[in-house]
Design an enzyme around this catalytic site. Structure first.
Site, PDB file in Angstrom:
ATOM      1  N   LYS A  20      53.483 -41.301 103.975  1.00 34.37           N
ATOM      2  CA  LYS A  20      52.569 -40.929 105.261  1.00 34.37           C
ATOM      3  C   LYS A  20      51.792 -39.479 104.634  1.00 34.37           C
ATOM      4  O   LYS A  20      52.237 -38.795 103.905  1.00 34.37           O
ATOM      5  CB  LYS A  20      53.604 -40.504 106.277  1.00 34.37           C
ATOM      6  CG  LYS A  20      52.900 -39.903 107.665  1.00 34.37           C
ATOM      7  CD  LYS A  20      53.744 -39.573 108.619  1.00 34.37           C
ATOM      8  CE  LYS A  20      53.152 -39.207 109.871  1.00 34.37           C
ATOM      9  NZ  LYS A  20      54.035 -39.129 111.121  1.00 34.37           N
TER      10      LYS A  20
ATOM     11  N   SER B 101      53.114 -41.284 115.341  1.00 37.90           N
ATOM     12  CA  SER B 101      52.138 -40.785 114.772  1.00 37.90           C
ATOM     13  C   SER B 101      51.750 -41.601 113.159  1.00 37.90           C
ATOM     14  O   SER B 101      51.172 -41.538 112.471  1.00 37.90           O
ATOM     15  CB  SER B 101      51.994 -39.602 114.312  1.00 37.90           C
ATOM     16  OG  SER B 101      53.078 -38.755 113.721  1.00 37.90           O
TER      17      SER B 101
ATOM     18  N   SER C  50      57.599 -40.195 116.291  1.00 40.12           N
ATOM     19  CA  SER C  50      56.844 -40.856 115.446  1.00 40.12           C
ATOM     20  C   SER C  50      57.039 -41.825 114.011  1.00 40.12           C
ATOM     21  O   SER C  50      56.149 -42.429 113.698  1.00 40.12           O
ATOM     22  CB  SER C  50      55.923 -39.528 114.582  1.00 40.12           C
ATOM     23  OG  SER C  50      55.108 -39.189 115.602  1.00 40.12           O
TER      24      SER C  50
END
Lengths: 94, 487
Positions: B78, B153, B177
């Site tokens: 990420k 997210s 997330s």
């Protein structure tokens, strides 16, 4: 309910410049969020200790020794504007 | 080549037996990423030269018989884990030119294991969002149906794993997330206990809630990755100095006698029927496997979203005050005076959702409102954590949905932020309490979109959660399903 004047005040605290018309949109969105949050007011929390953190531990302390070496050049290599090892900003004092 | 269909564990065995090299494997995934970037937009930064250099080093290590289970395995990260020399944007324009000058602890852990950094995945800006539509680099699409969002997210990581563009990816979970995008894309995702994985070098959103974790295609693969990611790091003052469990070794322990708690509030009116069906079927499967089921109650659960939307923005407004256009990141080219420099830089650099949350945070922390909002929310946070402590006196794991519906279409919820916030009601309570949570695929709902089963453990009980997930995945094949267009 937040007024447009309050929105301007919060934007200043948050150091955000608002575009023309952005304040009214934010006023509505922030008021919607606060309306959702307002259910908290009805909860009885008398005698409840605030929980600032998921761990019940004391913050760890370490020996007071130097652990970081000087990396000024590395860090300033990614800065927008530097001169003689200093970060440059617009003139603050005339 | 169908290497991408192999599990991480299978790839690890093939590398060890030299049936494939890390360079070949990395090239294979890089080619898949490139081929699918237009369809999914799962990655923000790919750097084949850097990745292949790491792969070559891994092959040298394997040749010298010094390999660990992840040596030579490409892992996507990420784009909020700082990796030295890699652009690290956090999905934001304000960091769009930021080349990280150091490694996050998580990146160091993967480096030590000999894993290959495959690329940086797309995400909601500063991890604020549940649909991945808040990225300055464009939305990510769901491999099961590109009309749908992948969740957020960690949507880029979830889409990358679901489309088999990476065998595993890191994510972070502040309010759901990892678990919600795992649910939406039919992959397995684990958010460990707060403090299990170091936050050093992980761009901060809400520091008392953020925790790094993993998305992969099975519990076994997650166990392998967590064993590398987790660990003590003195540079994160909240990282717990506690030995790691043997996550892989405990996978086969089974679920006989396991007590599963079902919170009655998680099965109330807000849950879509197409999600409830697969969840109930999964619970039945656990019964068949020897677990017992007990109803528990989390009476303050409904207050979680309101509490979160005070605490997370408050912490974010403080954390994001560092983006000032002076030391790194975007800077306006119309500075005027110093105050204008700050205000224009931040107005240009942050997207609308981030601005909303910074402003809410600044307001709830401001003079005269602190007690009514911030302090009140912290008190209710304790009540919510207390609900879990009570529930765990009667069960070993808690199970329920990870999200109230399957993935929705892009653009269908962007006009009403509050509505999207309320969808996180099953994941947020776990973050407030600091507990570990997981989502594993357990079926399909409307339009053939995946459904995730959420598994919540007590503090540091990741090994038991992984074991329970593994038992389910040995008995079912939901986790092995592949989206047709990406096979």
């Amino acid at each position: 309910m937040l007024s447009l004047e309050q929105i301007a005040g919060i934007a200043h605290l948050a150091r955000l410049e608002l575009a023309p018309g952005e304040d009214a949109a934010l006023q509505q969105q922030l008021n919607n969020i606060l309306a959702m949050v307002d259910v908290m007011a009805a909860v009885d929390t008398a005698g409840v200790e605030p929980m600032s953190h998921p761990q019940q531990l004391m913050q760890r302390l370490r020996e007071d020794v130097v652990t970081e070496h000087d990396q000024r050049e590395t860090f300033q290599a990614i800065a927008p504007e530097v001169e003689d090892g200093l970060y440059l900003v617009p003139k603050v004092i005339e | 080549m169908t290497l991408h269909r192999d599990s991480l564990a299978q790839l690890s065995a093939k590398l060890a037996k030299k049936e494939v090299s890390s360079v070949e494997l990395t090239r294979h995934y890089l080619a898949r990423i490139e081929a699918q970037q237009a369809a999914l937009n799962a990655f923000i930064t790919v750097d084949a030269e850097k990745s292949l250099a790491q792969a070559a080093a891994a092959d040298a290590r394997i040749a010298k018989a010094g390999a660990a289970p992840l040596t030579g395995i490409p892992i996507a990260h990420k784009d909020l884990f700082c990796a030295k020399g890699w652009r690290t944007t956090c999905g934001s324009k304000i960091l769009s030119n930021f080349i990280a000058p150091y490694d996050a602890h998580v990146i160091e852990q993967f480096d030590r294991a000999g894993a290959v950094l495959l690329g940086k995945t797309n995400m909601d800006e500063f991890a604020m969002g549940s649909s991945n539509e808040n990225s300055a680099f464009g939305p990510v699409r769901n491999p099961w149906d590109t009309a749908a969002v992948p969740g957020g997210s960690s949507g880029g990581s979830a889409a990358a794993v679901a489309a088999m563009l990476a065998p595993a990816a890191t994510g972070t979970d502040t309010g759901g997330s990892i678990r919600q995008p795992a649910s939406f894309t039919g992959v397995s995702g684990l958010r460990p206990t707060y403090g299990r994985v170091s936050r050093y070098g992980m761009v901060a959103f809400a520091s008392s809630l953020d925790q790094g974790g993993v998305l992969a295609r099975s519990a076994e693969d997650m166990a392998l990755v967590l064993g590398v990611m987790a660990g003590y790091d003195e540079r994160d003052s909240t990282c717990i100095d506690r030995p790691k469990d043997n996550y892989v070794g405990g996978l086969g322990n089974g679920v006989k006698g396991l007590r599963i708690g079902l919170p009655k509030e998680y099965f109330a009116s807000g849950l879509s029927q197409d999600v409830a069906g697969p969840i109930h079927a999964a619970i039945e499967e656990y019964r068949r496997l020897g677990a017992t089921v007990v109803e528990v109650s989390l009476p303050n659960q409904a207050l979680s979203v309101p509490v979160y939307y005070v605490l997370a923005p408050a912490e974010a407004s403080s954390n994001l005050s560092r983006y000032d256009g002076v030391r790194y990141g975007h800077r306006t080219d119309q500075p005027g005076d110093l105050m204008q420099l700050y205000k224009k830089t931040r107005a240009e650099g942050f997207g609308p959702e981030v601005k909303r949350r910074i402003m809410i945070g600044a307001y709830v922390l401001s003079h005269g409102y602190y007690d009514a909002y911030y302090l009140k929310a912290q008190k209710i946070r304790r009540l919510i954590a207390g609900d879990f402590a009570q529930a765990f006196t009667r069960c070993d794991l808690i199970m329920g949905p990870a999200a109230p519906s399957v993935a929705y279409d892009l653009g269908s919820k962007t006009t009403d932020p509050v509505r999207m916030y309320l969808d996180d009601l099953y994941t947020i309570p776990i973050n407030l309490a600091g507990l570990p949570g997981m989502s594993i695929p357990c079926g399909f709902g409307d339009k053939g979109r995946p459904v995730g089963l959420q598994i919540v453990g007590n503090y540091f009980d990741e090994a038991r959660m992984l074991c329970a997930a593994h038992a389910f995945q040995q008995a079912t094949d939901w986790h092995a399903r592949m989206p047709e267009a990406f096979k």
